[in-house]
Design an enzyme around this catalytic site. Structure first.
Site, PDB file in Angstrom:
ATOM      1  N   THR A 108       0.737  -1.359   0.174  1.00 13.58           N
ATOM      2  CA  THR A 108       0.085   0.039   0.027  1.00 13.58           C
ATOM      3  C   THR A 108       0.783   1.241   0.103  1.00 13.58           C
ATOM      4  O   THR A 108       1.895   1.052   0.535  1.00 13.58           O
ATOM      5  CB  THR A 108      -0.968   0.226   1.209  1.00 13.58           C
ATOM      6  OG1 THR A 108      -1.621  -1.408   1.512  1.00 13.58           O
ATOM      7  CG2 THR A 108      -1.985   0.974   1.344  1.00 13.58           C
ATOM      8  N   GLY A 160      -1.137  -3.103   5.162  1.00 12.22           N
ATOM      9  CA  GLY A 160      -1.117  -4.517   6.166  1.00 12.22           C
ATOM     10  C   GLY A 160      -2.340  -5.272   5.473  1.00 12.22           C
ATOM     11  O   GLY A 160      -3.050  -5.179   4.299  1.00 12.22           O
TER      12      GLY A 160
END
Length: 242
Positions: A108, A160
């Protein structure tokens, strides 16, 4: 069915001054998904648009669209192959798809900011988990889970294993702890990432900044790409915990 390349992407953005937010998910041709998330925030009454509806807005706002092969890189192809090879070596349970708890499976990019007027903002964008099921949406486009900003507390962007961040409403939880418990940003962020998420088995971290310019960058993995730049223009970056 498992998602093959190119993977759909998702993004979200939130304005801490007004608490307006915009997000998109399952888009495949938008060059810069964060621009589409901002368009959702600024030009529609909605917060989240997905798939064809999201791409229709991108066309209406004349955002840059690219062919599918633009998003295919050798790095991501090799990454997918490695994850699939690891997955084949694992046993499935009850017909469920085995998941690979690998840092290679997630990725990300996020940003949080405090401007000269004291306003906060946060944005997050991702291609999601490598080798994910078709239709899977993670935390990145979900306000409160992967992204949150409020001038009264802080701006947060998470990275995550998204399922854990969604269940924990992780980004908002940091802000809520500051607002309702009166704790400092670092304490709130550490509690969410190092204790709550870690105890549940959620791997990842977050970046956050509060209204006073304090920064928190906790993560419960071996490393997390992160950086800070302040008004003097001097950047600081790191990957590992040391």
């Amino acid at each position: 069915m498992i998602c093959d390349l190119p993977e759909p992407v998702a993004a979200s953005i939130m304005d801490g001054a007004t608490r307006r937010a915009g997000a998109c998910a399952e888009v495949k041709h938008v060059k810069n998904p964060i621009e589409l998330a901002r368009a959702v925030m600024e030009h529609t009454p909605h917060v989240l648009l997905i798939g064809d509806g999201a791409e229709a807005l991108a066309k209406e706002r004349s955002l840059s669209l690219m062919p599918a092969d633009y998003f295919v890189t050798e790095h991501r192809k090799l990454q997918l192959q490695r994850v699939q090879e690891k997955e084949k070596s694992r046993k499935t349970d009850g017909g469920k798809k085995a998941q690979v708890p690998s840092s290679e499976a997630i990725g990300t990019v996020g940003a949080v900011a405090l401007d000269r007027h004291g306003h906060l903002a946060a944005g997050t964008s991702t291609g999601g988990m490598v080798n994910k099921r078709v239709g899977r949406v993670g935390d990145s486009p979900l306000i409160g889970a992967g992204t949150y900003a409020d001038d009264l507390t802080c701006a947060v962007s998470c990275t995550g294993h998204g399922e854990f961040f969604i269940r924990a409403v992780a980004a908002h939880d940091v802000a809520a702890r500051m607002r309702y418990q009166g704790v400092a940003l670092t304490n709130a962020a550490d509690e969410v990432v190092l204790r709550q998420l870690a105890a549940a088995g959620g791997a990842g971290g977050l970046i956050a900044v509060d209204a006073r310019g304090n920064v928190a960058l906790p993560f419960n993995t071996a490393g997390m790409y992160r950086g800070v730049i302040r008004a003097d223009g001097a950047p600081w970056t790191a990957v590992r915990k040391d």
